[in-house]
Scaffold this active site. Structure first.
Site, PDB file in Angstrom:
ATOM      1  N   GLY A   1       0.985  -1.012   0.032  1.00 38.31           N
ATOM      2  CA  GLY A   1      -0.159  -0.171   0.136  1.00 38.31           C
ATOM      3  C   GLY A   1       1.000   1.322  -0.127  1.00 38.31           C
TER       4      GLY A   1
ATOM      5  N   SER B   1       1.356   3.699  -2.368  1.00 41.71           N
ATOM      6  CA  SER B   1       1.371   4.977  -3.375  1.00 41.71           C
ATOM      7  C   SER B   1       0.998   6.208  -2.918  1.00 41.71           C
ATOM      8  CB  SER B   1       0.597   4.413  -4.549  1.00 41.71           C
ATOM      9  OG  SER B   1      -0.616   3.733  -4.035  1.00 41.71           O
TER      10      SER B   1
ATOM     11  N   ASP C   1      -3.381  -6.434  -7.194  1.00 40.68           N
ATOM     12  CA  ASP C   1      -4.281  -6.573  -6.094  1.00 40.68           C
ATOM     13  C   ASP C   1      -3.494  -7.156  -5.116  1.00 40.68           C
ATOM     14  OD1 ASP C   1      -6.260  -7.100  -4.072  1.00 40.68           O
ATOM     15  OD2 ASP C   1      -7.351  -8.523  -5.456  1.00 40.68           O
ATOM     16  N   ALA C   2      -3.173  -6.471  -4.146  1.00 38.74           N
ATOM     17  CA  ALA C   2      -2.325  -7.158  -2.779  1.00 38.74           C
ATOM     18  C   ALA C   2      -2.877  -8.098  -1.925  1.00 38.74           C
ATOM     19  CB  ALA C   2      -2.025  -5.929  -2.043  1.00 38.74           C
TER      20      ALA C   2
ATOM     21  N   TYR D   1      -6.075   3.893  12.936  1.00 41.01           N
ATOM     22  CA  TYR D   1      -6.603   5.135  13.582  1.00 41.01           C
ATOM     23  C   TYR D   1      -7.472   4.594  14.754  1.00 41.01           C
ATOM     24  CZ  TYR D   1      -8.987   9.397  14.441  1.00 41.01           C
ATOM     25  OH  TYR D   1      -9.574  10.482  14.991  1.00 41.01           O
TER      26      TYR D   1
ATOM     27  N   TYR E   1     -16.543   4.873  14.193  1.00 38.59           N
ATOM     28  CA  TYR E   1     -15.274   4.420  14.056  1.00 38.59           C
ATOM     29  C   TYR E   1     -14.943   3.367  14.791  1.00 38.59           C
ATOM     30  CZ  TYR E   1     -11.121   4.943  11.354  1.00 38.59           C
ATOM     31  OH  TYR E   1     -10.207   4.421  10.394  1.00 38.59           O
TER      32      TYR E   1
ATOM     33  N   VAL F   1      -5.864  12.353   9.298  1.00 34.26           N
ATOM     34  CA  VAL F   1      -5.304  13.305   8.401  1.00 34.26           C
ATOM     35  C   VAL F   1      -6.383  13.054   7.128  1.00 34.26           C
ATOM     36  CG1 VAL F   1      -2.833  13.152   8.893  1.00 34.26           C
ATOM     37  CG2 VAL F   1      -3.814  11.317   7.592  1.00 34.26           C
TER      38      VAL F   1
END
EC number: 1.3.1.9
Length: 399
Positions: free
Chosen positions: A48, A50, A111-112, A225, A235, A274
């Site tokens: 991930g 990029s 696709d990871a 997070y 969350y 962020v």
């Protein structure tokens, strides 16, 4: 072509190659100015790699620790008349600056979650690096195709148990929006855990260990997070939270297997809120971030991805006395969770109306950072200039 921002809902469907390059350069300059990080890793795999925190980790590893990096991502190249994704342009820029510095950089696009990409990654490590001593896991995806069963899971952003009254900011219309979010079904919770939980992270580490491409003493971390009570309903106590709690469970087994492999380690790293492509999709986050920015900027503690990740590396991943909580997670979010900051955000939260959005929040700063993600609104970039959207990434393996 001349590329301008085209925003649809919480996503910008265009990206600017020159702006994205300037954005990457700015992050590299920050790391270079802050100085080298002692005891850093030298061969790093970033899953991930990029955008957002994953990109910041790749930049910090390379330009802060002098590491060779292998990045995995799923991005779309530009073609004639159509821009590529910001992650594509970010990665092209990263490769360019890494090469100038004499650092190895190779990337794999695909696709990871798939076995195929894991195998291509293992092959690339064997061929070029031998082994890696750090694995960063920073995937943000709304869906996952399970590599063993082929089942497709979609994540849901919903509360658990009860419906929640939600305050948010409609970023298109620039108005406060009140809505009711219905609770997730058990199936939606399970699907969200399948997409965003720790299973794929564990599959990656198991595959790397089995293939012999993890160095003894290797460390891995997955980014997460947690937030505070303002965001908890949607969350931490919601369907995403169920996935985050799954990370906390899965890390225990990963830590055990790495500890047995030459004293390695695995940790969940908690980072601050962020503006990223992932966070802008979460209801209430644009309003929360706009308020948080205002309060933290006034206190002088505002940070973006690169500041957070640089301090995570320096203090915790490579430092002698890591910021760790009782659950064993590494914490870089303590400035956001400062009770004074949270109290001020909570007070402003209830006071915001359509009439005072620009007075009580830093929505201007939020919008600016959102556009920056896609290479727009960057100082020194001529947005009226003709640019070629077809930018090549050297050393790219296409999955």
């Amino acid at each position: 072509m001349i590329i301008k921002p085209r925003v649809r809902g919480f996503i910008c469907v265009t990206a600017h190659p020159t702006g994205c390059e300037a954005n990457v350069k700015k992050q590299i300059d920050y790391v270079t100015t802050e100085g080298p990080i002692a005891n850093g890793p030298k061969r790093v795999l970033v899953i991930g790699a990029s955008t957002g925190y994953g990109l910041a980790a790749r930049i910090t590893a390379a330009f802060g620790c002098g590491a060779d990096t292998l990045g995995v991502f799923f991005e779309r190249p530009g073609e004639e008349g159509k821009p590529g994704t910001s992650g594509w342009y970010n990665s092209a820029a990263f490769h360019k600056f890494a090469a100038q510095k004499g650092l190895y950089a190779k990337s794999i696009n695909g696709d990871a979650f798939s076995d195929e990409i894991k195998q291509l990654t293992i092959d690339a490590i064997k061929q070029d690096l031998g082994q890696v001593d750090q694995v960063i896991y920073s995937l943000a995806s709304p869906r996952r195709t399970h590599p063993k069963t082929g089942e497709v899971f979609n994540s849901a952003l919903k509360p658990i148990g009860n419906a929640v009254n939600l305050r948010g900011l409609d970023t298109d219309k620039e108005v406060i929006k009140e809505s009711v979010l219905q609770p997730a079904t058990q199936s939606e919770i399970d699907s969200t855990v399948a997409v965003m939980g720790g299973e794929d992270w564990q599959m990656w580490i198991d595959a790397l260990l089995d293939a012999g491409v993890l160095a003894e003493g290797a460390q891995t971390t997955a980014f997460t997070y947690l937030g505070e009570k303002i965001t908890h309903d949607i969350y931490w106590n919601g369907s995403i939270g169920a996935a985050k709690k799954d990370l906390d469970q899965k890390v225990l087994a990963i830590r055990e297997s790495l500890a047995a492999h030459g004293g390695g380690d695995a940790r969940v790293s908690v980072l601050k809120a962020v503006v990223t492509q992932a966070s802008s999709a979460i209801p209430m986050m644009p309003l929360y971030l706009s308020l948080l920015f205002k309060v933290m900027k006034e206190k002088g503690t505002h940070e973006g991805c690169i500041e957070q990740v640089y301090s995570l590396y320096k203090d915790s991943l490579c430092g002698d006395s890591p910021h760790m909580d009782q659950e064993g997670r590494l914490r870089a979010d303590y400035k956001e969770l400062d009770p004074e900051v949270q109290n001020q955000v909570q007070q402003l939260w209830d006071q915001v109306t359509n009439d005072n959005i620009y007075q009580l929040t830093d929505f201007v700063g939020y919008k600016s950072e959102f556009l920056n993600l896609f290479g727009f609104g960057i100082d020194g970039v001529d947005y009226d200039a003709d640019v070629n959207p077809d930018v090549k990434i050297p050393n790219l393996i296409q999955g």
